[in-house]
Design a protein around this motif. Structure first.
Motif, mmCIF file in Angstrom:
data_model
loop_
_atom_site.group_PDB
_atom_site.id
_atom_site.type_symbol
_atom_site.label_atom_id
_atom_site.label_comp_id
_atom_site.label_asym_id
_atom_site.label_seq_id
_atom_site.Cartn_x
_atom_site.Cartn_y
_atom_site.Cartn_z
ATOM 1 N N CYS A 10 0.831 -1.213 0.000
ATOM 2 C CA CYS A 10 0.000 0.000 0.000
ATOM 3 C C CYS A 10 0.861 1.256 0.000
ATOM 4 O O CYS A 10 0.498 2.278 0.593
ATOM 5 C CB CYS A 10 -0.925 0.005 1.205
ATOM 6 N N GLY A 11 2.015 1.185 -0.657
ATOM 7 C CA GLY A 11 2.909 2.332 -0.726
ATOM 8 C C GLY A 11 2.548 3.285 -1.851
ATOM 9 O O GLY A 11 1.412 3.353 -2.315
ATOM 10 N N TYR A 12 3.552 4.000 -2.311
ATOM 11 C CA TYR A 12 3.375 5.091 -3.276
ATOM 12 C C TYR A 12 2.630 4.657 -4.535
ATOM 13 O O TYR A 12 1.684 5.304 -4.979
ATOM 14 C CB TYR A 12 4.758 5.635 -3.640
ATOM 15 N N VAL A 13 3.034 3.528 -5.128
ATOM 16 C CA VAL A 13 2.449 3.116 -6.403
ATOM 17 C C VAL A 13 1.020 2.625 -6.248
ATOM 18 O O VAL A 13 0.242 2.654 -7.199
ATOM 19 C CB VAL A 13 3.329 2.035 -7.079
ATOM 20 N N ALA A 14 0.640 2.177 -5.044
ATOM 21 C CA ALA A 14 -0.719 1.676 -4.833
ATOM 22 C C ALA A 14 -1.749 2.761 -5.115
ATOM 23 O O ALA A 14 -2.840 2.481 -5.629
ATOM 24 C CB ALA A 14 -0.865 1.149 -3.412
ATOM 25 N N ASP A 15 -1.431 4.003 -4.775
ATOM 26 C CA ASP A 15 -2.354 5.107 -5.067
ATOM 27 C C ASP A 15 -2.573 5.257 -6.569
ATOM 28 O O ASP A 15 -3.677 5.584 -7.014
ATOM 29 C CB ASP A 15 -1.792 6.417 -4.519
ATOM 30 N N LEU A 16 -1.529 5.028 -7.346
ATOM 31 C CA LEU A 16 -1.641 5.170 -8.800
ATOM 32 C C LEU A 16 -2.569 4.106 -9.376
ATOM 33 O O LEU A 16 -3.352 4.387 -10.295
ATOM 34 C CB LEU A 16 -0.254 5.081 -9.436
ATOM 35 N N ARG A 40 0.759 1.814 7.611
ATOM 36 C CA ARG A 40 0.569 2.148 6.193
ATOM 37 C C ARG A 40 -0.714 1.514 5.667
ATOM 38 O O ARG A 40 -1.457 2.135 4.900
ATOM 39 C CB ARG A 40 1.779 1.666 5.389
ATOM 40 N N LEU A 41 -0.963 0.284 6.067
ATOM 41 C CA LEU A 41 -2.189 -0.411 5.657
ATOM 42 C C LEU A 41 -3.418 0.349 6.138
ATOM 43 O O LEU A 41 -4.362 0.588 5.362
ATOM 44 C CB LEU A 41 -2.186 -1.830 6.221
ATOM 45 N N LYS A 42 -3.422 0.739 7.396
ATOM 46 C CA LYS A 42 -4.570 1.440 7.968
ATOM 47 C C LYS A 42 -4.799 2.778 7.283
ATOM 48 O O LYS A 42 -5.941 3.137 6.961
ATOM 49 C CB LYS A 42 -4.349 1.642 9.474
ATOM 50 N N THR A 43 -3.723 3.514 7.027
ATOM 51 C CA THR A 43 -3.840 4.835 6.406
ATOM 52 C C THR A 43 -4.401 4.738 5.000
ATOM 53 O O THR A 43 -5.321 5.482 4.619
ATOM 54 C CB THR A 43 -2.463 5.529 6.368
ATOM 55 N N PHE A 44 -3.859 3.821 4.217
ATOM 56 C CA PHE A 44 -4.295 3.654 2.826
ATOM 57 C C PHE A 44 -5.750 3.200 2.772
ATOM 58 O O PHE A 44 -6.569 3.764 2.026
ATOM 59 C CB PHE A 44 -3.396 2.643 2.126
ATOM 60 N N ALA A 45 -6.087 2.198 3.550
ATOM 61 C CA ALA A 45 -7.445 1.646 3.534
ATOM 62 C C ALA A 45 -8.471 2.670 4.022
ATOM 63 O O ALA A 45 -9.569 2.779 3.460
ATOM 64 C CB ALA A 45 -7.502 0.386 4.390
ATOM 65 N N LYS A 46 -8.120 3.423 5.046
ATOM 66 C CA LYS A 46 -9.048 4.426 5.572
ATOM 67 C C LYS A 46 -9.282 5.527 4.556
ATOM 68 O O LYS A 46 -10.427 5.991 4.383
ATOM 69 C CB LYS A 46 -8.492 5.020 6.873
ATOM 70 N N HIS A 47 -8.229 5.964 3.878
ATOM 71 C CA HIS A 47 -8.365 7.056 2.903
ATOM 72 C C HIS A 47 -9.321 6.684 1.784
ATOM 73 O O HIS A 47 -10.130 7.512 1.347
ATOM 74 C CB HIS A 47 -6.995 7.409 2.333
ATOM 75 N N TYR A 48 -9.238 5.441 1.323
ATOM 76 C CA TYR A 48 -10.057 5.019 0.181
ATOM 77 C C TYR A 48 -11.293 4.206 0.589
ATOM 78 O O TYR A 48 -12.088 3.818 -0.277
ATOM 79 C CB TYR A 48 -9.206 4.205 -0.798
ATOM 80 N N GLY A 49 -11.437 3.935 1.875
ATOM 81 C CA GLY A 49 -12.586 3.168 2.323
ATOM 82 C C GLY A 49 -12.557 1.720 1.874
ATOM 83 O O GLY A 49 -13.549 1.188 1.369
ATOM 84 N N LEU A 50 -11.419 1.052 2.073
ATOM 85 C CA LEU A 50 -11.213 -0.301 1.564
ATOM 86 C C LEU A 50 -11.191 -1.333 2.690
ATOM 87 O O LEU A 50 -10.843 -1.022 3.835
ATOM 88 C CB LEU A 50 -9.886 -0.368 0.796
ATOM 89 N N GLU A 51 -11.504 -2.556 2.329
ATOM 90 C CA GLU A 51 -11.376 -3.681 3.255
ATOM 91 C C GLU A 51 -9.900 -4.073 3.353
ATOM 92 O O GLU A 51 -9.132 -3.935 2.390
ATOM 93 C CB GLU A 51 -12.200 -4.870 2.767
ATOM 94 N N ASN A 70 0.700 -7.415 -7.192
ATOM 95 C CA ASN A 70 1.899 -7.320 -6.362
ATOM 96 C C ASN A 70 2.513 -5.928 -6.496
ATOM 97 O O ASN A 70 3.174 -5.613 -7.485
ATOM 98 C CB ASN A 70 2.897 -8.395 -6.799
ATOM 99 N N LEU A 71 2.294 -5.094 -5.467
ATOM 100 C CA LEU A 71 2.786 -3.718 -5.471
ATOM 101 C C LEU A 71 3.837 -3.503 -4.388
ATOM 102 O O LEU A 71 4.006 -2.390 -3.893
ATOM 103 C CB LEU A 71 1.615 -2.746 -5.278
ATOM 104 N N THR A 72 4.550 -4.552 -4.035
ATOM 105 C CA THR A 72 5.593 -4.471 -3.012
ATOM 106 C C THR A 72 6.868 -3.899 -3.616
ATOM 107 O O THR A 72 6.947 -3.614 -4.815
ATOM 108 C CB THR A 72 5.873 -5.862 -2.428
ATOM 109 N N ASN A 73 7.892 -3.726 -2.789
ATOM 110 C CA ASN A 73 9.181 -3.251 -3.283
ATOM 111 C C ASN A 73 9.807 -4.291 -4.212
ATOM 112 O O ASN A 73 9.576 -5.493 -4.048
ATOM 113 C CB ASN A 73 10.129 -2.968 -2.119
ATOM 114 N N PRO A 74 10.600 -3.859 -5.192
ATOM 115 C CA PRO A 74 11.178 -4.800 -6.157
ATOM 116 C C PRO A 74 11.890 -5.995 -5.531
ATOM 117 O O PRO A 74 11.796 -7.116 -6.040
ATOM 118 C CB PRO A 74 12.151 -3.921 -6.958
#
Length: 385
Positions: A10-16, A40-51, A70-74
């Motif tokens: 749920c890092g930078y690229v997940a928003d894209l 990071r999981l909580k912040t991303f999910a809360k912002h977009y309203g995701l499970e 798969n949006l993890t680090n390389p």
């Protein structure tokens, strides 16, 4: 009918990716997300309203998840993708498939053995601009293509305020990871996918790569020596040769130019899926230099990609549909066919990218082993202005 997908990372690229899902509301349904960092999981999910999923295992146990994104680090791509494949899930991975060619090949073979599909980003070769350009080149209307210049230079990133690059959910650009992975691994695929989709597999790679600025400030990784510049010449079976540069040194330049017998075809920005294709006639040999220069300024025309959709993208960044590859994969699964960029194609892009960034490992004159097949065109229309 929608396909159930889940994000890992749920890092930078997940928003894209999240911001582009609106383009495919009838194709993709995000069932939930997971990140090993609880905050990071909580912040991303809360912002977009995701499970959310409490663990990666819990995500893989969800029967409604058909495709793992798969949006993890390389450095984590190999392990995450392998676990998902072993759990019987199709995988769409951010680039590269793996940081090691043997591991990337292992993943492709594992997917094939399990009757699954594995696709690696980027999917921009399926976008409107790339497809319009490919259609023009392959039409024969401009004569035989001889040479391609493809630039992916981003300027001196360490001097242009990357510290302020933040997504809507609050994720900052992962500078240390980006510098460590290298601009070639991160960016070469954008031009490579266009080239391979148009001309087939790369048969020869002649590359030079170097780390020109070993101190990029406080976010410089320990023992940093990853190339921040590369220049490669690529040879294809049909005789076409491409020169490709990748850097975070030279000023911003994302042009893609195809020099054909009768015309020069150019897309000014490979990160713009709706970018126009400029067509400039090759001047007659008897013309004077002044007239040749004038022709280049006034004799060109533009072909604008047309489609039935308006692309939704993240507020920060370029007009790229990051969800396109996932959606095409989902459509392929529903139609009972292989995704256009699956398996050997994605392996080839990874192999060539690694060979360009690490000529000391692969050799300065390298012959790729992977052999991708043809890529079927998308149904994007184009028309002249």
């Amino acid at each position: 009918m929608t396909a159930g997908i889940a994000f890992v990372g749920c890092g930078y690229v997940a928003d894209l990716y999240q911001s582009a899902l609106a383009n495919w509301s009838e194709t993709l349904e995000l069932k939930g997300v997971y990140d090993r960092d609880p905050k990071r999981l909580k912040t991303f999910a809360k912002h977009y309203g995701l499970e959310t999923y409490p663990s990666f295992d819990a995500l893989l146990e969800d029967p409604e998840v058909e495709i793992v994104v798969n949006l993890t680090n390389p450095d984590e791509h190999y392990a995450v993708t392998k676990q998902a494949l072993e759990a019987g899930r199709h995988v769409y991975s951010e680039k590269p498939l793996a940081m090691d060619l043997a591991e990337a090949r292992e993943l492709v073979e594992l997917a094939a053995d399990e009757g699954l599909h594995l696709v690696c980003a980027p999917s921009s070769a399926l976008g409107e601009a790339a497809q319009t350009l490919a259609r023009e080149v392959q039409s024969g209307a401009h004569g035989k293509p001889h040479l391609v210049y493809a630039e992916l230079d981003d300027g001196m990133v360490h001097k242009i305020g990357y510290q302020n690059w933040k997504t809507a959910s609050g994720a900052f650009w992962p500078a240390k990871d980006e510098f460590k992975t290298g601009c070639t691994i991160e960016h070469a695929g954008y031009a490579l996918t266009w080239l391979v989709a148009m001309f087939g597999g790369v048969r020869r790679v002649v590359s030079f790569a170097s780390c020109l600025v070993p101190d990029k400030g406080k976010d410089t990784p320990p023992d940093y020596d990853t190339p921040d510049f590369s220049c490669a010449c690529l040879e294809f079976d049909n005789g076409v040769v491409a020169r490709m540069t990748n850097s975070i040194i030279a000023p911003h330049d994302h042009r893609f130019r195809v020099f054909c017998e009768n015309s020069v075809l150019e897309v000014g920005e490979t990160w713009d899926y709706s970018g126009k294709v400029r067509v400039t006639p090759v001047p007659k040999s008897k013309m004077r230099r002044g007239a040749i220069k004038l022709l280049g300024m006034t004799g060109s025309r533009k072909i604008k990609p047309q489609s039935q959709r308006k692309i939704s993208t993240a507020k920060r960044g370029y007009p790229m549909d990051f969800a396109l590859g996932v959606a095409e994969m989902a459509e392929a699964l529903q139609e009972g066919r292989a995704p256009r960029l699956a398996g050997e194609f994605s392996l080839h892009i990874t192999e060539v990218s690694l060979a360009i960034q690490y000529p000391e490992q692969f050799g300065t004159d390298y012959r790729p082993v992977s052999a991708p097949g043809p890529v079927a065109a998308m149904e994007w229309r184009s028309e002249e202005d």
